[in-house]
Design a protein around this motif. Structure first.
Motif, PDB file in Angstrom:
ATOM      1  N   HIS A  95       0.841  -1.210   0.000  1.00 53.86           N
ATOM      2  CA  HIS A  95       0.000   0.000   0.000  1.00 53.86           C
ATOM      3  C   HIS A  95       0.877   1.262   0.000  1.00 53.86           C
ATOM      4  O   HIS A  95       0.679   2.181   0.781  1.00 53.86           O
ATOM      5  CB  HIS A  95      -0.944  -0.023   1.213  1.00 53.86           C
ATOM      6  CG  HIS A  95      -1.986   1.054   1.209  1.00 53.86           C
ATOM      7  ND1 HIS A  95      -2.475   1.645   0.061  1.00 53.86           N
ATOM      8  CD2 HIS A  95      -2.624   1.669   2.238  1.00 53.86           C
ATOM      9  CE1 HIS A  95      -3.369   2.562   0.391  1.00 53.86           C
ATOM     10  NE2 HIS A  95      -3.477   2.608   1.688  1.00 53.86           N
ATOM     11  N   LEU A  97       0.965   3.544  -2.079  1.00 51.31           N
ATOM     12  CA  LEU A  97       0.401   4.670  -2.819  1.00 51.31           C
ATOM     13  C   LEU A  97      -1.047   4.873  -2.403  1.00 51.31           C
ATOM     14  O   LEU A  97      -1.730   3.923  -2.029  1.00 51.31           O
ATOM     15  CB  LEU A  97       0.464   4.439  -4.337  1.00 51.31           C
ATOM     16  CG  LEU A  97      -0.310   3.250  -4.905  1.00 51.31           C
ATOM     17  CD1 LEU A  97      -0.759   3.552  -6.326  1.00 51.31           C
ATOM     18  CD2 LEU A  97       0.552   2.012  -4.891  1.00 51.31           C
ATOM     19  N   ARG A 126      15.235   6.188   3.005  1.00 48.33           N
ATOM     20  CA  ARG A 126      14.711   7.539   3.238  1.00 48.33           C
ATOM     21  C   ARG A 126      15.623   8.584   2.588  1.00 48.33           C
ATOM     22  O   ARG A 126      15.152   9.548   1.990  1.00 48.33           O
ATOM     23  CB  ARG A 126      14.557   7.792   4.739  1.00 48.33           C
ATOM     24  CG  ARG A 126      13.398   6.990   5.344  1.00 48.33           C
ATOM     25  CD  ARG A 126      13.167   7.286   6.823  1.00 48.33           C
ATOM     26  NE  ARG A 126      12.005   6.550   7.312  1.00 48.33           N
ATOM     27  CZ  ARG A 126      10.746   6.964   7.176  1.00 48.33           C
ATOM     28  NH1 ARG A 126      10.496   8.138   6.602  1.00 48.33           N
ATOM     29  NH2 ARG A 126       9.742   6.240   7.617  1.00 48.33           N
ATOM     30  N   CYS A 136       0.335  12.014   0.481  1.00 45.63           N
ATOM     31  CA  CYS A 136      -0.712  11.105   0.982  1.00 45.63           C
ATOM     32  C   CYS A 136      -0.236  10.102   2.017  1.00 45.63           C
ATOM     33  O   CYS A 136      -0.938   9.827   2.978  1.00 45.63           O
ATOM     34  CB  CYS A 136      -1.310  10.298  -0.173  1.00 45.63           C
ATOM     35  SG  CYS A 136      -2.158  11.256  -1.413  1.00 45.63           S
ATOM     36  N   THR A 137       0.899   9.495   1.796  1.00 48.35           N
ATOM     37  CA  THR A 137       1.249   8.272   2.535  1.00 48.35           C
ATOM     38  C   THR A 137       2.079   8.526   3.791  1.00 48.35           C
ATOM     39  O   THR A 137       2.278   7.601   4.576  1.00 48.35           O
ATOM     40  CB  THR A 137       2.100   7.327   1.665  1.00 48.35           C
ATOM     41  OG1 THR A 137       3.325   8.010   1.349  1.00 48.35           O
ATOM     42  CG2 THR A 137       1.380   6.964   0.374  1.00 48.35           C
ATOM     43  N   GLY A 138       2.604   9.736   3.935  1.00 47.44           N
ATOM     44  CA  GLY A 138       3.523   9.972   5.046  1.00 47.44           C
ATOM     45  C   GLY A 138       4.815   9.173   4.907  1.00 47.44           C
ATOM     46  O   GLY A 138       5.573   9.052   5.852  1.00 47.44           O
ATOM     47  N   TYR A 139       5.023   8.609   3.721  1.00 47.05           N
ATOM     48  CA  TYR A 139       6.232   7.859   3.346  1.00 47.05           C
ATOM     49  C   TYR A 139       6.351   6.491   4.026  1.00 47.05           C
ATOM     50  O   TYR A 139       7.127   5.639   3.592  1.00 47.05           O
ATOM     51  CB  TYR A 139       7.522   8.672   3.615  1.00 47.05           C
ATOM     52  CG  TYR A 139       7.510  10.008   2.931  1.00 47.05           C
ATOM     53  CD1 TYR A 139       7.734  10.123   1.563  1.00 47.05           C
ATOM     54  CD2 TYR A 139       7.216  11.174   3.629  1.00 47.05           C
ATOM     55  CE1 TYR A 139       7.692  11.346   0.919  1.00 47.05           C
ATOM     56  CE2 TYR A 139       7.169  12.410   2.995  1.00 47.05           C
ATOM     57  CZ  TYR A 139       7.406  12.489   1.639  1.00 47.05           C
ATOM     58  OH  TYR A 139       7.360  13.700   1.014  1.00 47.05           O
ATOM     59  N   HIS A 140       5.597   6.294   5.106  1.00 45.49           N
ATOM     60  CA  HIS A 140       5.706   5.050   5.878  1.00 45.49           C
ATOM     61  C   HIS A 140       5.665   3.814   4.964  1.00 45.49           C
ATOM     62  O   HIS A 140       6.584   3.003   4.965  1.00 45.49           O
ATOM     63  CB  HIS A 140       4.552   5.017   6.898  1.00 45.49           C
ATOM     64  CG  HIS A 140       4.556   3.848   7.815  1.00 45.49           C
ATOM     65  ND1 HIS A 140       4.770   3.956   9.173  1.00 45.49           N
ATOM     66  CD2 HIS A 140       4.348   2.531   7.576  1.00 45.49           C
ATOM     67  CE1 HIS A 140       4.705   2.764   9.718  1.00 45.49           C
ATOM     68  NE2 HIS A 140       4.442   1.879   8.777  1.00 45.49           N
ATOM     69  N   ASN A 141       4.597   3.730   4.177  1.00 44.36           N
ATOM     70  CA  ASN A 141       4.440   2.538   3.338  1.00 44.36           C
ATOM     71  C   ASN A 141       5.276   2.594   2.065  1.00 44.36           C
ATOM     72  O   ASN A 141       5.497   1.557   1.436  1.00 44.36           O
ATOM     73  CB  ASN A 141       2.963   2.332   2.984  1.00 44.36           C
ATOM     74  CG  ASN A 141       2.191   1.708   4.130  1.00 44.36           C
ATOM     75  OD1 ASN A 141       2.789   1.196   5.084  1.00 44.36           O
ATOM     76  ND2 ASN A 141       0.876   1.757   4.058  1.00 44.36           N
ATOM     77  N   VAL A 143       8.442   3.638   2.091  1.00 39.31           N
ATOM     78  CA  VAL A 143       9.711   3.101   2.592  1.00 39.31           C
ATOM     79  C   VAL A 143       9.597   1.583   2.741  1.00 39.31           C
ATOM     80  O   VAL A 143      10.487   0.826   2.342  1.00 39.31           O
ATOM     81  CB  VAL A 143      10.079   3.784   3.931  1.00 39.31           C
ATOM     82  CG1 VAL A 143      11.282   3.109   4.564  1.00 39.31           C
ATOM     83  CG2 VAL A 143      10.335   5.274   3.700  1.00 39.31           C
TER      84      VAL A 143
END
Ligand code: FES
Ligand code: FES
Lengths: 162, 823
Positions: A95, A97, A126, A136-141, A143
């Motif tokens: 997920h 995106l 990162r 949208c994703t806060g980069y969490h997913n 990464v």
């Protein structure tokens, strides 16, 4: 006008372009390759990232004439022989995106990152994605996706297609 | 490996769809570049448009010379406000918050006067976008500059007026008082009592201006060459745009089709009626040709609405033991230069949230909206609720600090206990379900709260140059905007219901048409899961359609965490009606009594027999209609609508650990944990994604973002060079969990998730930074908490001064190598 010939996603193309035309506009407006998008006007967002001779570039930061003779791969040419690239798979699986607007750039940048460093740490991922913005994703997913792709690997590499 | 066209095979996925981590249906197209952003589209004969904008924050248009631009290569037309004055319509304010509200007429293209730097005064239409832009440079506008008011506090003095004709900058004053409403006591009494025999905390807090900064710049394409005028728009609200275009331009609604194709993020920023959108529509009509306008990022930041922008005056009264006795709030909210679609209503939504999860006996809320010569403000993720949550969660920390107790202890003393639901809040709303105890206990455990407190103590004792702070935010919010009757009582101009259609195709596939309009939320996946469960059909067989007013005739679109809570219920109702209609047909075909026919997992069965048939068989039998019951319509499709009676109230506990370098002022996030109760979770993968993104936007308000203007009113942070969005390097991975208590407001039990993270995270981060340095005398640091502001605060200045330049990030990763070459 200047004449350019290049290979885009495996197809040979040749056009007369204005010398000031950006590569991203060439892809979108002349070739209809709208998979690559424009998110800013200051080369900050990375949404337009493509590969130029195998390395990632922000295509809003390259003139079309600079791509003369080059091989360009966009998000639309990343999958080979009808098979998704491992990084595309990983973004779907994790997920990575939401709206998907940053995604072409994120994926192309991630592929480049993994080509350079097939087994990055989270910090290295990162760092490697620092030039690409996602709202949208806060980069969490994102990464997570890159780390997943690194772990699960890929049988094929880009450019393998005919 | 999966192929390009198809999503991967379902694998061993059986049983209930709801609750499953389905991978998204949307993604196959998005990861392969097969996208339909508005700017990707073109239609034959399409022209391109570029805008001429005001460089001044406030000026009279003396004259506009378009002759040179008209001569330029491939230019078709140059249009000024006078040219389309009668046809362009107006940009409506849908929510006049009081009867007396001052609402200056907002024209898409200015005719005589501009009110902010960036306002459109002319448009150039040419064969290519580049030619239009080149020619726009040739339009010569003569200006008479007027004095501009650029600051909330200055505006309140009414010395310089944003709209001289109005005679004041004050638009409306909206008030709620618990004593008057009968929902609580008299707040002034509570404060007076606390002044003599208790605790009074008074704070002025600033909510800086933010920009939604969705990644896809807006784009509009209007084609007037068909029977209907079609407008493709990167909007969150195709239905509302269609309605307002019709209402303000006089074009019949039935002659307008609005399509929101792929939309690249919104966050409230595309919950708008946009000048450029109306101008594109007007110019296409004028020329009788398709016209497209796509904004640049600089234009997007300069001329799309901004969010937040409030000065908050908070007075909290408490007894000596920390039991809160009253809360008084006065907001001065910056409208910008016009009252936007939900301009005044956005801060007013906060009226119901300043009391948070607490049992305050007395409450008063006052909101003064005020004009300035800056871009207008409107909804930005959370819309009024993050501002309220920020204030109350900051002040609860101050109360805890005053008493010298743990911030969680003071919250627990005042919060609604899990045995007290449903609970009527002092703002008059009924909180359906919740359990703050469980969410908090789980968050503390995940966070390692006690160990981090011990480390904090140890670092303080040691006088470590890097101090550790723990930030708490126990939030709630109101979701599922919004019950139509409540909206009516608040003077909002529309309803808040939702609509859906479920169609059974002859081949057994199912089409679900939804009135909500996604732009990244994964509706196609989540709604497929809901319908698959209800109808007992495979997830893959459900197709979700949306975003085109000719396909989805009814709907009120996507914002306010409403899609699942309101739209999901509409889908369920439609599905249930399909089952009811199909049951009649099944009874006929099975030659059974209707009462004996039951439905389960996609199959109709006759009680007491082994006879039965699938719902998809009924769909085929309906298509052929060879053997159909008499007097029954030959169709089992159905529509469903839903209007909630009240809001739903997600809540959660967010805990944040921040390290503060007391020598440099740099801050670093170490850990972020959140446990949210969002009710029933349809797809945990998607829900957590919403939380990650939301949390990041809230963190970003705390640390990075601010719309900054210079003294002339020009937006200084007008590009992504200067408006600081966090990158992957500025963020960390979060620990996210849920503690669901199903909502009772809808049969799914969903509460809404889109805004929770943003609402909760800002105070958690600021509380953490203040907590790290409170023992050094710091009680407040203005957002965004740049290293400079933290450093200054540590040296005795609260840091509330205006930013003179845009915020600066903290960069970590000094031990990483920089890229070896400049690419
Ligand atoms: S469009 Fe190229 S970096 Fe933003
Ligand atoms: S997924 Fe929307 S910007 Fe990244």
């Amino acid at each position: 006008m200047a004449k350019i010939s290049l290979t885009v996603d495996g197809e040979k193309v040749s056009d007369e372009v204005e010398p000031r035309m950006l590569l991203v506009h060439y892809l979108r407006e002349k070739l209809g390759r709208t998979g690559t998008v424009v998110g800013c006007d200051t080369s900050n967002c990375g949404a337009c990232t493509v590969h130029l001779n195998g390395r990632s570039v922000k295509s809003c930061n390259v003139l079309a004439v600079q791509a003369d003779g080059a091989e360009v791969t966009t998000i639309e040419g990343l999958a080979a022989n009808g098979q998704l690239h491992a990084v595309q798979e990983a973004f779907r699986e994790c997920h990575g995106l939401q709206c998907g607007f940053c995604t072409p750039g994120m994926i192309m940048q991630s592929v480049d990152l993994l080509n350079e460093n097939p087994h990055p740490t989270e910090a290295e991922v990162r760092f490697g994605l620092e030039g690409n913005l996602c709202r949208c994703t806060g980069y969490h997913n994102i990464v997570k996706s890159v780390l997943y792709a690194a772990e699960h690997g890929s049988a094929h590499s880009e450019g393998a297609q005919a | 490996m999966t192929t390009l066209e198809q999503a991967p095979a379902a694998g061993p996925e059986t049983g209930k769809e709801i609750g499953k981590d389905r991978r998204r249906k949307e993604d196959q197209r998005l990861i392969t570049g097969r996208t339909r952003w508005t700017d990707n589209l073109s239609v034959p004969g399409m022209l391109h448009m570029a805008m001429v904008r005001s460089p001044h924050a406030h000026a009279r248009i003396v004259s506009i010379d378009t002759s040179a631009a008209k001569q330029a290569t491939n230019v078709y037309d140059v249009v000024t406000g006078h040219d389309i004055a009668d046809s362009q319509g107006v940009l409506a304010n849908a929510w006049p918050i009081t009867e007396e509200q001052k609402t200056p007429t907002h024209l898409p293209m200015a005719v005589d006067r501009v009110t902010f730097a960036g306002e459109v005064v002319a448009a150039v239409i040419a064969r290519s976008a580049a030619e239009a832009r080149d020619a726009a440079e040739l339009v010569d506008v003569e200006w008479e500059e007027l004095p501009a008011v650029l600051d909330i506090k200055e505006a309140l003095k009414d010395e310089v007026l944003a709209h001289p004709d109005l005679g004041t900058n004050k638009s409306a004053l909206w008030q709620f008082d618990s004593a008057a409403a009968g929902t609580g006591g008299d707040v002034d009494e509570a404060i007076a009592k606390a002044r003599t025999d208790g605790i009074v905390i008074e704070r002025e807090l600033l909510q800086q201006r933010l920009m939604p900064a969705f990644m896809e710049p807006r784009s509009y394409l209007a084609d007037p060459t068909g029977e209907q005028i079609t407008l493709w728009s990167s909007t969150q609200i195709p239905h509302i745009v269609r309605f307002l275009l019709a209402a303000t331009t006089g074009v019949p609604e039935s002659k307008i089709r609005v399509i929101a194709p792929d939309v690249g993020g919104g966050f409230g920023g595309k919950l708008a009626v946009q000048p450029e959108e109306w101008i594109t529509f007007a110019v296409a009509r004028r020329l009788g040709k398709p016209v497209k306008f796509t904004e640049t990022r600089s234009e997007s930041l300069m001329s799309n609405h901004h969010g937040r922008a409030q000065v908050q005056h908070i007075t909290l009264a408490a007894e000596k033991d920390g039991t809160v006795t009253g809360l008084k709030v006065h907001l001065d909210a910056d409208l910008g230069s016009y009252v936007a679609l939900l301009g005044g209503g956005t801060p007013v939504l906060g009226a119901f949230m300043f009391n948070g999860i607490y049992k305050f006996p007395a409450y008063q809320f006052n909101c003064q909206t005020v004009f300035t010569n800056r871009p207008w403000t409107d909804a930005y993720r959370g819309a009024g609720r993050p501002e309220a949550t920020y204030a109350i969660e900051r002040v609860m920390d101050d109360l805890a600090a005053h008493l010298g107790v743990d911030p969680l202890e003071i919250r627990e003393k005042n919060w609604i206990k899990n045995t007290e639901f449903p609970f009527t809040s002092v703002a008059g709303l009924v909180y359906d379900t919740g359990n703050y105890e469980v969410a908090t206990a789980k968050a503390k455990e995940m966070f390692g709260y006690d160990a981090l407190r011990a480390e904090q103590k140890e670092r303080r004792a040691r006088g470590d140059k890097v101090q550790l702070g723990l930030g708490v935010s126990t939030f709630t919010e109101m979701c599922g905007l919004a019950p139509s009757r409540i909206l009516g009582a608040l003077r909002y101009g529309a309803g808040g219901w939702e609509h859906a259609t479920v169609r059974m195709l002859a081949t057994g596939k199912v089409e679900v048409v939804i009135g909500v309009s996604p732009h990244g939320q994964g509706h196609e996946t989540a709604f497929s899961q809901i319908v698959a469960d209800r109808l007992g059909v495979p997830f893959e067989d459900v197709e979700v359609l949306h975003g085109d007013t000719q396909v989805s005739a009814r709907g009120l679109d996507t914002y306010g965490s409403r899609s699942l809570v309101v739209g999901g219920e509409a889908v369920l109702r439609a599905a249930d009606k399909v089952i009811e209609r199909a049951r009649v047909v099944a009874a006929h075909l099975l030659e059974a009594n209707l009462d004996d026919v039951t439905f389960d997992s996609g199959r109709f069965s006759v009680a007491g027999t082994d006879q039965g048939m699938g719902i998809t068989d009924v769909a085929l039998a309906t298509f052929t209609s060879h053997n159909f019951p008499d007097d029954v319509e030959t169709n089992i499709d159905a529509q469903g609508s839903f209007d909630a009676v009240t809001f739903s109230f997600p809540h959660g506990t967010h805990l944040c650990a921040m390290e503060v370098d007391t020598e440099t002022g740099r801050v670093k996030m170490r850990k972020y944990v959140c446990v949210d109760d969002i009710g029933t979770v349809i797809n945990p993968l998607i829900a957590q994604g919403q939380v990650h993104g939301g949390v990041t936007q809230g963190i970003s308000q705390a640390l990075f973002e601010e719309a900054v203007f210079d003294d002339a009113g020009t937006l200084v942070s007008g590009s992504f060079v200067d408006y600081l969005l966090p990158t992957a390097l500025d963020t960390i991975s979060y620990d996210v969990a849920h503690s669901p208590n199903p909502s009772t407001t809808n049969s799914l039990g969903a509460k809404g998730v889109g805004e929770t993270g943003t609402i909760a995270s800002t105070p958690a981060v600021v509380n953490a930074v203040v907590d790290a340095v409170r023992h050094l005398g710091v009680t407040d640091i203005a957002m965004p908490m740049t290293p400079e502001r933290v450093w200054t605060a540590l040296r005795g200045d609260p840091g509330g001064a205006d930013t003179v330049e845009s915020a600066e990030p903290h960069f970590e990763g000094g031990n990483l190598e920089s890229p070896e070459e400049d690419r």
